[in-house]
Design a protein around this motif. Structure first.
Motif, PDB file in Angstrom:
ATOM      1  N   ARG A  15      20.915  10.621 -44.345  1.00 14.09           N
ATOM      2  CA  ARG A  15      21.027   9.588 -45.368  1.00 14.09           C
ATOM      3  C   ARG A  15      20.694   8.304 -44.643  1.00 14.09           C
ATOM      4  O   ARG A  15      21.182   8.043 -43.552  1.00 14.09           O
ATOM      5  N   ARG A  16      19.879   7.528 -45.219  1.00 15.13           N
ATOM      6  CA  ARG A  16      19.561   6.288 -44.532  1.00 15.13           C
ATOM      7  C   ARG A  16      19.398   5.178 -45.536  1.00 15.13           C
ATOM      8  O   ARG A  16      18.943   5.363 -46.640  1.00 15.13           O
ATOM      9  N   LEU A  17      19.813   4.008 -45.096  1.00 17.83           N
ATOM     10  CA  LEU A  17      19.590   2.838 -45.915  1.00 17.83           C
ATOM     11  C   LEU A  17      18.110   2.581 -46.022  1.00 17.83           C
ATOM     12  O   LEU A  17      17.391   2.670 -45.043  1.00 17.83           O
ATOM     13  N   ASP A  80       8.744   4.004 -31.294  1.00 13.14           N
ATOM     14  CA  ASP A  80       9.673   3.480 -30.292  1.00 13.14           C
ATOM     15  C   ASP A  80      10.250   4.569 -29.410  1.00 13.14           C
ATOM     16  O   ASP A  80      10.690   4.304 -28.303  1.00 13.14           O
ATOM     17  N   SER A  88      16.078   6.634 -34.471  1.00 13.03           N
ATOM     18  CA  SER A  88      16.452   6.700 -35.880  1.00 13.03           C
ATOM     19  C   SER A  88      15.400   6.099 -36.796  1.00 13.03           C
ATOM     20  O   SER A  88      15.593   6.061 -38.004  1.00 13.03           O
ATOM     21  N   ASP A 223      22.223   9.185 -30.407  1.00 14.42           N
ATOM     22  CA  ASP A 223      22.235   8.344 -31.606  1.00 14.42           C
ATOM     23  C   ASP A 223      22.538   9.138 -32.876  1.00 14.42           C
ATOM     24  O   ASP A 223      22.960   8.576 -33.875  1.00 14.42           O
ATOM     25  N   GLN A 227      26.010  12.527 -36.884  1.00 11.99           N
ATOM     26  CA  GLN A 227      25.507  13.320 -38.006  1.00 11.99           C
ATOM     27  C   GLN A 227      25.672  14.815 -37.743  1.00 11.99           C
ATOM     28  O   GLN A 227      25.845  15.598 -38.673  1.00 11.99           O
TER      29      GLN A 227
ATOM     30  N   GLY B  42      24.274   1.630 -40.357  1.00  8.57           N
ATOM     31  CA  GLY B  42      23.538   1.856 -41.600  1.00  8.57           C
ATOM     32  C   GLY B  42      22.622   3.062 -41.519  1.00  8.57           C
ATOM     33  O   GLY B  42      22.408   3.761 -42.502  1.00  8.57           O
ATOM     34  N   PRO B  45      25.083   7.288 -40.993  1.00 10.72           N
ATOM     35  CA  PRO B  45      26.206   7.155 -41.906  1.00 10.72           C
ATOM     36  C   PRO B  45      27.459   7.910 -41.500  1.00 10.72           C
ATOM     37  O   PRO B  45      28.528   7.604 -41.979  1.00 10.72           O
ATOM     38  N   ASP B  46      27.320   8.898 -40.618  1.00 11.06           N
ATOM     39  CA  ASP B  46      28.502   9.672 -40.251  1.00 11.06           C
ATOM     40  C   ASP B  46      29.211   9.110 -39.023  1.00 11.06           C
ATOM     41  O   ASP B  46      30.118   9.723 -38.490  1.00 11.06           O
TER      42      ASP B  46
END
Lengths: 658, 318
Positions: A15-17, A80, A88, A223, A227, B42, B45-46
């Motif tokens: 899930r990402r903004l 990157d 990410s 990173d 998750q 952001g 999320p976890d």
């Protein structure tokens, strides 16, 4: 045939903004536009009028396939990182998808297939809860700011010790503790993966269980560790070609969530974070269809076809679920892929027109229309899991009244937003779940929509009635001042918010103002756990996945307050329990139909609660020059190249027509 | 005061100025809402609150600002510019890698500005109040008014897409100082130098016009010297004093212009890096680029002062 009807999503960034819909991971199903292939939902010809952009694929017969050539990809940001667990951003993930592979793969409908694993078996499912791990937990004393200094990956923290003060005792399950729990049979799900024999890395090393374990070890403290270790409990090598991975609790998404992000050589898996990078002297080595060649930082990256690709060596027919045509090739046919890094959208668009690149993404709606109208280019697209939503401040009076929130929902002109602001490059969200996640997210999408659509239609009359009731009950004198907030660096989204603000003003009950913030500032602002108490209505984009949970949990579960993306501070036990009942538990883990029923209930209840107003689902588009043939659009940005270039699961293969 | 003492005094002033610039920039970056850790949250999320705190600790963002500044300054003095939060890459390496690209672009912009400003300034002054002068002044005003990014896009559209004289994107596989790259630099050079050219042209014109009215010019004319000799040999030299000064000062505008121009032309210099660093809240990168560009501007100002003093012996160093 897929292994079963479980579904998978890209491993990275579940899930990402979203700074802008259509920029990041996005998901969709061909033909899932409510029976209308034209996502604009109109007949004005804004899309799909020339036959180039009316489907997610550009189907060309395999007889016309051409081998060789270079695909020049215009990307909007630098690569990157070449290190999947330690990056990410979507461009890095896009690059990594050409090089690294995982144990499983997925088709465009989310069905999960064995890939580096030849097969897997769900061996055991137990009804355990997180507190069942308490006897195995280690205890640490919290230091400054509640930090623990054990220096290891936390697998589980005791639910009662989530936010400790300095000096508090904190119970934590570490990896070695998890081994003890597993040995005693305390775990949620056990899945056994049988590694495909004969798969080799770009350097010739053979893939074994050791690689999978080392790759999982690399995820620890990376990173993306948060998750992974919200699902994964433990993993271990069974034999040279067999690995067991354990989930913490019975999880309907376990098969999708558990496989590691990518599989590395043992040597590269042990490199320090950030060192798996050609700029550090370590060219990335995977099992994937393309090999990294060279790069000029922030300018270009070159990849070439992996001549020893394992599928090519074994033959695609050796994959037991493949039942495609005999002429379907054993590997990708495009010889080279090159990334041209061009941050500015206008420059990238001009580069495409000047034949300096062949394909790009992330262009504005109006630019997409220009390309779509041109005979020299085609636009392929699918509906995505990227969505834009509003959250009213549910804990602030009078917004704590469900009726007012429902009224707000009826003041979001979804159709107008999709057609006018996004020029048809998005779909109105009349239900909370897009086509791509409906397979496991509802028993009957149409029935669900019939039930809840009235809650999401633009209906100022109903809104007015509800507002009047609430204002009378609370003794509020109109107009009520409301501030709507959004990030400034996305014109479409700003326009959307202004449209909603105008609709609110038109009722006569509200006096609205729209505040805009630079993206990073805005993220910091809305991630503040106290943000929901400020009384503002926020608007932001988020990317969901094939997992129906991603369209409900992030926005409504209390654990996501102060994180991504329960901005309003929704904290209701009944909602938490409802959400968990649809994903966690042996019953839903073993019974997909029950899971669908639970999600039906979840989405109906959440629509009534009206804590969030999802406005639109975006589309994932690629703009292509006509020399690129047979392009198939993958719904997630991170994997759209590797999918189009070679995906036996959907029998897709793209080539350069030269 | 001798010229040497004057230069020494100015050099000593560089350090307190840079210190001031670094303090102000550091404070501004930290006071801006949002931070890199929030951005990571952001995207992940976890992430638990504990993991979030661990990140703040890792980057020292929980320390008081003065401590963070002193740590940063201590690292700078040992040549350590810090690392990128997003990728862990060394900021110093990136900055020194990008600097030549920005310098090359700046030199092109500067050369373009001088090449356009001086002849047109002379022409406008010599033909003062004639049509040519009015056209020059109008073009100068336009040059100052047109935003960099718009001019850049128009140049790409006309010369890249329609006329196809230039590629839209830089031939990045060529070495920086190859003919192909230098040819490509013409468009961004024009874009970045236009505003400076316009400003310089106006200074040149005014300065020349003033000189043309001075008594020594009338005397020279009375002696029968050719107008061309008067203008190019006597008037031009005296007029250049203020132009050279302004030209050095325009370094700042060329550096600031590079931020937008590099982005539009996809030129991989410090300007483009700066935009991306601002967007991602990469504090170390922002600070490094600010420090380097600040130093460049200070040095340019120093050169301007020295040039002014050298060109006009009447100027006193006190």
């Amino acid at each position: 045939m897929p292994q079963d009807d479980k579904q998978v999503s890209p491993i990275v960034n579940r899930r990402r903004l979203l700074q802008g819909v259509g920029v990041a991971g996005a998901v969709g199903l061909a033909g899932c536009f409510g029976g209308d292939d034209d996502p604009s939902g109109d007949d004005d010809g804004s899309n799909g009028d020339d036959g180039t952009a009316d489907s997610p694929t550009d189907d060309a017969p395999l007889e016309e396939l051409v081998e060789g050539g270079t695909l020049r990809v215009g990307v909007g940001s630098n690569v990157d990182s070449f290190d999947p667990p330690n990056s990410s951003d979507t461009t890095s993930s896009l690059s990594q998808s050409l090089i690294f592979e995982s144990l499983t793969t997925s088709d465009a409908e989310g069905n999960l297939y064995p890939w580096l694993a030849e097969s897997w078996d769900v061996l055991d499912t137990n009804s355990v809860e997180l507190t069942d791990y308490e006897p195995y937990m280690s205890t640490f004393t919290a230091g400054e700011e509640g930090a623990l200094d054990h220096g290891e990956q936390e697998i589980i923290r005791h639910p009662e010790d989530m936010v400790p003060e300095e000096g508090d005792e904190v119970r934590v399950l570490l990896f070695d503790d998890a081994a003890d729990a597993v040995a005693d049979g305390v775990f949620g799900v056990q899945i056994r993966y049988h590694i495909r024999e004969g798969v080799t890395f770009h350097n010739g090393e053979e893939l074994t269980a050791e690689n999978v374990i080392a790759s999982y070890d690399r995820i620890k403290l990376s990173d993306v560790s948060a998750q992974y270790f919200d699902s994964t409990l433990y993993y271990e090598e069974v034999d040279e070609y067999t690995v067991d991975i354990f989930a913490q609790i019975p999880d309907a998404e376990a098969e999708r969530e558990l496989p590691p992000i990518g599989v590395f050589t043992v040597e590269q898996a042990q490199l320090p974070a950030g060192d798996l990078d050609p700029r550090q002297g370590n060219d990335p080595i995977g099992t994937g269809p393309y090999v990294f060649v060279e790069m000029e930082d922030e300018q270009w990256v070159d990849y070439e076809k992996n001549d020893d690709y394992w599928v090519e060596q074994m033959g695609v027919d050796s994959i037991d679920w493949f039942d495609g045509p005999a002429e379907y090739p054993d590997g990708p046919v495009v010889e080279e892929v090159t990334f041209e890094i061009i941050p500015d959208n206008a420059t990238r668009s001009a580069a495409l027109q000047a034949d300096e690149i062949d394909i790009t993404t992330g262009l504005s709606s109006s630019t997409l229309n220009d390309f779509d109208d041109s005979e020299d280019f085609s636009v392929t697209f699918v509906e995505t899991g990227g969505y834009t939503y509003f959250q009213p401040p549910v804990n602030v009076e009078p917004w704590d009244d469900q009726r007012l929130r429902q009224a707000f929902n009826n003041l979001v002109p979804r159709e107008l937003i999709a057609d006018q602001i996004f020029d048809g490059w998005s779909t109105p969200a009349y239900i909370m779940i897009p086509g791509l996640a409906q397979g496991l997210g509802t028993t009957d999408a149409q029935a669900l929509e019939d039930d809840v659509r009235h809650l999401n239609e633009f209906d100022p009359e109903r809104a007015g009635e509800l507002i009047e009731e609430v204002f009378d009950d609370y003794g509020i004198e109109a107009p009520l001042e409301v501030q709507l907030e959004v990030n400034v660096d996305n014109d479409d989204r700003v326009n959307m918010v202004e449209l909603v603000a105008e609709a609110m003003e038109d009722t006569g009950y509200f006096e609205t103002s729209v505040e805009t913030y630079e993206w990073t500032t805005y993220v910091g602002r809305i991630m503040d756990p106290e943000y929901g108490d400020r009384g503002h209505i926020s608007c932001v984009g988020l990317s969901g996945t094939f997992n129906p949970h991603s369209f409900a949990d992030a926005l409504h579960h209390s654990t996501n307050v102060g994180q991504c993306c329960n901005l309003a501070g929704i904290s209701e036990d009944w909602i938490d329990e409802l959400l968990e009942s649809a994903r966690y538990g042996a019953d839903v883990a073993e019974d997909p139909d029950l899971r669908r029923e639970r999600y039906d209930e979840v989405f109906r209840e959440l629509e009534e609660y009206a804590g969030s107003a999802i406005a639109i689902f975006g589309t994932q588009e690629s703009v292509l020059s006509t020399r690129v043939r047979n392009w198939a659009q993958w719904p997630f940005h991170e994997g759209y190249l590797s999918y189009a270039l070679y995906s036996p699961q959907d029998e897709r293969i793209a080539w350069i027509d030269e | 005061m001798s010229l040497r003492r004057f230069i020494l005094k100015r050099l000593l002033l560089v350090f307190p100025i840079l210190f001031g610039v670094s303090v102000i920039t550091f404070a501004l970056v930290h006071w801006t809402p949002g931070d890199p850790v929030q951005q990571m949250v952001g995207l992940n999320p976890d992430m638990t609150p504990a993991e979030e705190q661990a990140l703040y600790d890792r980057y020292g963002l929980n320390d008081p600002m003065y401590e963070q500044y002193l740590t940063w300054m201590g690292n700078i003095l040992t040549g350590d510019f810090g690392e990128m939060y997003s990728s862990g890459r060394d900021v110093g390496t990136i900055v020194w890698w990008r600097l030549p690209e920005t310098i090359a672009l700046g030199i092109f912009g500067w050369a373009f500005a001088l090449a356009i400003a001086i002849p047109s300034g002379i022409y406008a002054a010599v033909h003062k109040d004639e049509l040519g002068d009015s056209v020059s002044r109008f073009l100068a005003l336009s040059g100052i008014s047109i935003p960099n990014f718009w001019l850049g896009l128009i140049l790409i559209l006309v010369f890249g897409l329609y006329l196809e004289w230039f590629s839209v994107t830089a031939p990045s596989r060529e070495p920086l100082y190859s003919p192909a790259m230098l040819y490509y630099l013409i468009l961004p050079g024009i874009t970045i130098g236009t505003a400076s050219a316009a400003a310089l042209m106006r200074v040149m014109r005014t300065s020349m016009a003033e000189e043309m009215n001075k008594e020594y010019v009338m005397a020279a004319r009375a002696k029968g010297l050719p107008e061309r000799t008067i203008v190019l040999k006597h008037v031009l030299r005296n007029s250049l004093i203020s132009v050279v000064t302004i030209a050095a000062l325009l370094t700042a505008s060329i550096i600031s212009g590079s931020v937008v121009v590099e982005y539009v032309f996809n030129w991989p210099g410090l300007g483009r890096e700066f935009i991306e660093a601002l967007t991602a809240h990469e504090i170390d990168m922002i600070m490094a680029i600010t420090l380097i560009t600040g130093t460049a501007i200070i040095i340019a100002n120093l050169i301007a002062d020295i040039a002014y003093a050298v060109l006009d012996p009447r100027i006193r160093y006190d």
